[in-house]
Design a protein around this motif. Structure first.
Motif, PDB file in Angstrom:
ATOM      1  N   LEU A  35       0.808  -1.225   0.045  1.00  0.00           N
ATOM      2  CA  LEU A  35       0.091  -0.074   0.071  1.00  0.00           C
ATOM      3  C   LEU A  35       0.822   1.138  -0.146  1.00  0.00           C
ATOM      4  CD1 LEU A  35      -2.664  -1.057   2.549  1.00  0.00           C
ATOM      5  CD2 LEU A  35      -3.051  -1.119   0.073  1.00  0.00           C
ATOM      6  N   ASN A  36       2.171   1.098   0.077  1.00  0.00           N
ATOM      7  CA  ASN A  36       3.045   2.264   0.151  1.00  0.00           C
ATOM      8  C   ASN A  36       2.759   3.325   1.292  1.00  0.00           C
ATOM      9  OD1 ASN A  36       5.103   3.774  -0.618  1.00  0.00           O
ATOM     10  ND2 ASN A  36       4.154   5.173  -2.107  1.00  0.00           N
ATOM     11  N   ILE A  37       2.548   2.497   2.484  1.00  0.00           N
ATOM     12  CA  ILE A  37       2.303   3.622   3.556  1.00  0.00           C
ATOM     13  C   ILE A  37       3.239   3.328   4.538  1.00  0.00           C
ATOM     14  CG2 ILE A  37      -0.154   4.076   3.078  1.00  0.00           C
ATOM     15  CD1 ILE A  37      -0.696   1.451   5.099  1.00  0.00           C
ATOM     16  N   LYS A  38       3.216   4.233   5.890  1.00  0.00           N
ATOM     17  CA  LYS A  38       4.205   4.268   6.751  1.00  0.00           C
ATOM     18  C   LYS A  38       3.778   2.951   7.655  1.00  0.00           C
ATOM     19  CE  LYS A  38       5.793   8.822   6.394  1.00  0.00           C
ATOM     20  NZ  LYS A  38       5.711  10.398   7.248  1.00  0.00           N
ATOM     21  N   ARG A  39       4.813   2.378   8.511  1.00  0.00           N
ATOM     22  CA  ARG A  39       4.819   1.408   9.269  1.00  0.00           C
ATOM     23  C   ARG A  39       3.763   1.783  10.581  1.00  0.00           C
ATOM     24  NH1 ARG A  39       8.289  -2.927   8.143  1.00  0.00           N
ATOM     25  NH2 ARG A  39       8.283  -3.697  10.261  1.00  0.00           N
ATOM     26  N   LYS A  40       4.207   3.127  10.893  1.00  0.00           N
ATOM     27  CA  LYS A  40       3.225   3.853  12.065  1.00  0.00           C
ATOM     28  C   LYS A  40       2.018   3.660  12.015  1.00  0.00           C
ATOM     29  CE  LYS A  40       3.890   8.704  11.424  1.00  0.00           C
ATOM     30  NZ  LYS A  40       4.440   9.947  11.850  1.00  0.00           N
ATOM     31  N   GLU A  41       1.441   3.986  10.638  1.00  0.00           N
ATOM     32  CA  GLU A  41       0.201   3.809  10.151  1.00  0.00           C
ATOM     33  C   GLU A  41      -0.520   2.663  10.447  1.00  0.00           C
ATOM     34  OE1 GLU A  41      -1.885   6.616   9.805  1.00  0.00           O
ATOM     35  OE2 GLU A  41      -0.231   7.919  10.198  1.00  0.00           O
ATOM     36  N   ILE A  42       0.186   1.509   9.921  1.00  0.00           N
ATOM     37  CA  ILE A  42      -0.250   0.051  10.333  1.00  0.00           C
ATOM     38  C   ILE A  42      -0.293  -0.217  11.544  1.00  0.00           C
ATOM     39  CG2 ILE A  42       0.177  -2.152   9.434  1.00  0.00           C
ATOM     40  CD1 ILE A  42       1.880  -1.026   7.259  1.00  0.00           C
ATOM     41  N   ARG A  43       0.654   0.273  12.273  1.00  0.00           N
ATOM     42  CA  ARG A  43       0.669  -0.214  13.776  1.00  0.00           C
ATOM     43  C   ARG A  43      -0.490   0.534  14.678  1.00  0.00           C
ATOM     44  NH1 ARG A  43       6.375   0.252  13.500  1.00  0.00           N
ATOM     45  NH2 ARG A  43       6.284   2.269  13.790  1.00  0.00           N
ATOM     46  N   LYS A  44      -0.675   1.689  13.975  1.00  0.00           N
ATOM     47  CA  LYS A  44      -1.988   2.497  14.820  1.00  0.00           C
ATOM     48  C   LYS A  44      -3.228   1.533  14.438  1.00  0.00           C
ATOM     49  CE  LYS A  44      -4.431   6.925  14.496  1.00  0.00           C
ATOM     50  NZ  LYS A  44      -4.517   8.280  13.710  1.00  0.00           N
ATOM     51  N   ALA A  45      -3.476   1.308  13.174  1.00  0.00           N
ATOM     52  CA  ALA A  45      -4.768   0.692  12.952  1.00  0.00           C
ATOM     53  C   ALA A  45      -4.671  -0.907  13.334  1.00  0.00           C
ATOM     54  CB  ALA A  45      -4.685   0.527  11.290  1.00  0.00           C
ATOM     55  N   ILE A  50      -6.901  -4.473  17.800  1.00  0.00           N
ATOM     56  CA  ILE A  50      -6.939  -5.281  19.086  1.00  0.00           C
ATOM     57  C   ILE A  50      -7.436  -4.761  20.222  1.00  0.00           C
ATOM     58  CG2 ILE A  50      -5.079  -5.715  20.988  1.00  0.00           C
ATOM     59  CD1 ILE A  50      -3.035  -6.284  18.349  1.00  0.00           C
ATOM     60  N   SER A  51      -7.606  -3.269  20.391  1.00  0.00           N
ATOM     61  CA  SER A  51      -8.395  -2.518  21.223  1.00  0.00           C
ATOM     62  C   SER A  51      -9.672  -2.843  21.363  1.00  0.00           C
ATOM     63  CB  SER A  51      -8.090  -1.203  21.251  1.00  0.00           C
ATOM     64  OG  SER A  51      -6.824  -0.821  21.699  1.00  0.00           O
ATOM     65  N   GLY A  53     -10.966  -5.441  20.071  1.00  0.00           N
ATOM     66  CA  GLY A  53     -11.294  -7.045  20.266  1.00  0.00           C
ATOM     67  C   GLY A  53     -11.557  -8.085  18.995  1.00  0.00           C
ATOM     68  N   GLU A  54     -11.089  -7.259  17.794  1.00  0.00           N
ATOM     69  CA  GLU A  54     -11.201  -8.023  16.534  1.00  0.00           C
ATOM     70  C   GLU A  54      -9.907  -8.891  16.324  1.00  0.00           C
ATOM     71  OE1 GLU A  54     -13.585  -8.006  14.174  1.00  0.00           O
ATOM     72  OE2 GLU A  54     -14.843  -6.688  15.051  1.00  0.00           O
ATOM     73  N   LEU A  55      -8.930  -8.515  16.932  1.00  0.00           N
ATOM     74  CA  LEU A  55      -7.659  -9.320  16.864  1.00  0.00           C
ATOM     75  C   LEU A  55      -7.159  -9.461  18.037  1.00  0.00           C
ATOM     76  CD1 LEU A  55      -6.155  -7.630  13.536  1.00  0.00           C
ATOM     77  CD2 LEU A  55      -7.202  -9.835  13.672  1.00  0.00           C
ATOM     78  N   GLU A  56      -6.032 -10.364  18.091  1.00  0.00           N
ATOM     79  CA  GLU A  56      -5.485 -10.737  19.486  1.00  0.00           C
ATOM     80  C   GLU A  56      -4.042 -11.153  19.257  1.00  0.00           C
ATOM     81  OE1 GLU A  56      -7.587 -13.579  21.768  1.00  0.00           O
ATOM     82  OE2 GLU A  56      -6.988 -15.011  20.357  1.00  0.00           O
ATOM     83  N   TYR A  57      -3.025 -10.941  20.326  1.00  0.00           N
ATOM     84  CA  TYR A  57      -1.853 -11.305  20.149  1.00  0.00           C
ATOM     85  C   TYR A  57      -1.717 -12.840  20.838  1.00  0.00           C
ATOM     86  CZ  TYR A  57       0.189  -6.862  19.040  1.00  0.00           C
ATOM     87  OH  TYR A  57       0.501  -5.747  18.344  1.00  0.00           O
TER      88      TYR A  57
END
Length: 271
Positions: A35-45, A50-51, A53-57
């Motif tokens: 997508l040619n976007i910054k990693r920090k934007e991916i981390r934010k999403a 995770i907050s 409850g859709e995903l979890e570690y």
């Protein structure tokens, strides 16, 4: 610049459609390049998902992965509900409920290949009634993983089953899942070297294309005349090759289905 909600959807699709477990770093690498976007934007999403409850570690042997949260019942076919084993659920009379212990093997019902497989099982056993008499009926689930497909066939009426897998963790989890569904005396979970020399009334295999092709002699040898065979883990561009291999060798194709770039086949061995 991609909107945050659109990026969240991209992350969900990536996690759900992957045929392997993904770490946060893997997700960032794939999407930053795609997508040619910054990693920090991916981390934010990702943190947002995770907050919410859709995903979890999950943590496996010292490595962390990002996975779909398995914290609620999931309807994966018109009849089948898959739920965490410790969660109560007010089922309908027509529901078939499968309890799954969340673990490291695929097969909680979230992945498209699992859903397609169970929908194929329902098509064969409930909709088309391809097995008319369940007495002494047997299923062989090749690459059983969590054991969910073997469990599903028994919930639909198959009498006994064998699930085989080469992974010791999968064998342990499948045994646990058979037990929490009250099927430990009807399902045997084995290493392939322990598989008895027998023929089966039904065969399932949710694997990848090379395995599906290479296993043809095993599936052909181990299936009784008239036995339904459900094959999943196939990409749409691979489906014709699988159909060609099997239908030229004593099987007929009854159904093809597709979800999110994955395909499933329901075949039947000729009498």
């Amino acid at each position: 610049m991609i909107e945050n909600e659109s990026l969240k959807q991209k992350i969900l699709e990536l996690v759900l459609n992957s045929d392997r477990k993904l770490s946060q770093s893997s997700i960032e690498n794939i999407l930053s390049s795609e997508l040619n976007i910054k990693r920090k934007e991916i981390r934010k999403a990702l943190n947002g998902l995770i907050s919410e409850g859709e995903l979890e570690y999950t943590y496996i042997f010292g490595t962390s992965y990002v996975e779909k949260s398995f914290n609620r019942p999931v309807r994966i076919s018109s009849s089948v509900i898959v739920k965490p084993y410790n969660l109560t659920y007010n089922q309908l009379d027509s529901d078939i409920v499968i309890d799954i212990f969340p673990g490291i093997s695929f097969g909680s019902g979230e992945h498209p290949t699992t859903r397609l497989s169970i929908q194929g099982i329902e098509y064969a056993l409930k909709d088309q009634k391809l097995i008319h008499d369940f007495q002494n009926s047997t299923v062989l689930d090749i690459g059983t993983g969590s054991g969910i497909l073997a469990i599903a066939t028994l919930k639909f009426g198959i009498e006994t089953g064998i699930g085989v897998d080469t992974d010791p963790c999968s064998i342990s989890e499948a045994k646990k899942n058979a037990r929490i569904n009250g099927l430990e005396n009807r399902i045997r979970i084995l290493n392939p070297s322990e598989q008895p020399n027998a023929t089966f009334s039904f065969i399932t295999a949710n694997l990848r294309f090379p395995d599906i092709m290479n296993l043809f002699p095993v599936i052909s040898k181990n299936s009784k005349p008239g036995a339904p065979v459900v094959l999943s883990g196939i990409r749409p561009e691979e489906i014709d090759a699988v159909i060609d291999r099997y239908t030229k060798n004593n099987f007929k194709c009854l159904l093809t289905s597709e979800e999110k770039n994955w395909s499933c086949l329901v075949l039947q061995k000729n009498n």
